[in-house]
Write an enzyme that holds these catalytic residues in place. Structure first.
Site, PDB file in Angstrom:
ATOM      1  N   SER A 180      93.493 -74.069  91.049  1.00  0.00           N
ATOM      2  CA  SER A 180      92.327 -74.230  90.177  1.00  0.00           C
ATOM      3  C   SER A 180      92.433 -75.559  89.454  1.00  0.00           C
ATOM      4  CB  SER A 180      92.314 -73.091  89.154  1.00  0.00           C
ATOM      5  OG  SER A 180      91.375 -73.369  88.135  1.00  0.00           O
ATOM      6  N   TYR A 195      96.162 -68.080  83.000  1.00  0.00           N
ATOM      7  CA  TYR A 195      95.567 -68.319  84.323  1.00  0.00           C
ATOM      8  C   TYR A 195      95.908 -69.729  84.808  1.00  0.00           C
ATOM      9  CZ  TYR A 195      91.932 -69.308  87.786  1.00  0.00           C
ATOM     10  OH  TYR A 195      91.261 -69.686  88.926  1.00  0.00           O
TER      11      TYR A 195
END
Ligand SMILES: NC(=O)c1ccc[n+]([C@@H]2O[C@H](COP(=O)([O-])OP(=O)(O)OC[C@H]3O[C@@H](n4cnc5c(N)ncnc54)[C@H](OP(=O)(O)O)[C@@H]3O)[C@@H](O)[C@H]2O)c1
Length: 233
Positions: A134, A150
């Site tokens: 990401s 995350y």
């Protein structure tokens, strides 16, 4: 030419759901993994008989081991792994429990570690492993409140690609990490409610297919941003 076999994780919805049929439509055998078997069954109905689905919780080491042993026992050879499964819990740092951290590390990092380790004996040479990271885990990118665990787990996954590329080079196995920017999926809505992504899951699925099949000629051990903009702009 013998058909290639791709493992696509996180194939029950979002980006993975769009990526698996792209491989199938290009003649690959696809092993589609996620926990939700009903959604995987729909994927198989829509995506054709080249997709074989299995319900595997990639946060569970025993389930990964059992699945990979079955593949090995049947002599299945694998050319591509697109490790796309992921979990996002959106909470401020001070509200994240140890459990939240472990859950994200299990789903985003250890899933890939275990899957690659257990599949290593079944990998062809050459093979290409693509880890889906990401932008949150890309060094120097914009950072957002609520995404510390995350983003940290995705950063670790990215560095794993660099390390594995070195260790597996002798077997002609290439490993790259794609750090995705915003793609319109359920996970994006959870991270950035109301934000409209410039890229659809279908478009990203096509790109992931293309990169997985062709990118290993040009990239190995790379952490690549795949992003048009970020939710701040
Ligand atoms: N969408 C974005 O804007 C964006 C941006 C950057 C990075 N990414 C990354 O791209 C990947 C796909 O994201 P997405 O937006 O398509 O997410 P999504 O719609 O939430 O889908 C996540 C997929 O991962 C699977 N999954 C989650 N935990 C799992 C587990 N323990 N075992 C097996 N499968 C599991 C889910 O299936 P089950 O629930 O059925 O198990 C689902 O198929 C993720 O790694 C995400 O971090 C997405």
């Amino acid at each position: 030419m013998l058909s290639k076999t791709a493992v696509v994780t996180g194939a029950s919805r979002g980006i993975g759901y769009q990526t698996a049929p792209k491989f199938a439509s290009e003649g690959c055998e696809v092993l589609a993994l996620a926990r939700s078997i009903e959604k995987l069954d729909v994927l198989c109905e829509e995506g054709g008989k080249q997709i074989t689905a299995a319900a595997v919780d990639l946060s569970d080491a025993a389930q990964i081991a059992a699945y990979c042993k079955k593949l090995s026992d049947t002599g299945t050879r694998i050319d591509y792994i697109v490790h796309n499964a992921g979990l996002l819990i959106n909470k401020p740092f001070m509200e994240l429990s140890d459990r939240d951290w472990y859950d994200m590390l299990e789903a985003n990092l250890m899933s890939g570690v275990r899957l690659i380790r257990e599949l290593s004996a079944s990998l062809n040479s050459p093979a290409h492993i693509v880890l889906i990271g990401s932008m949150g885990g890309f060094q120097g990118s914009s950072k957002f409140p609520g995404l510390s665990a995350y983003s940290s787990s995705k950063a670790a996954l990215a560095v794993l690609a660099e390390c594995l590329a070195t260790e597996l080079a002798g077997n002609d196995i290439r490993v790259n990490c794609l750090c995705l920017g915003a793609v319109q999926t359920e996970m994006l809505a959870q991270a950035f409610p109301g934000f409209k992504a410039p890229v659809s899951a279908g478009e990203m699925g096509e790109f992931l297919y293309d990169f997985t099949v062709n990118g290993s000629r040009f990239f190995n051990g790379k952490i690549l941003p795949v992003s048009l903009s970020d939710p701040k702009s």
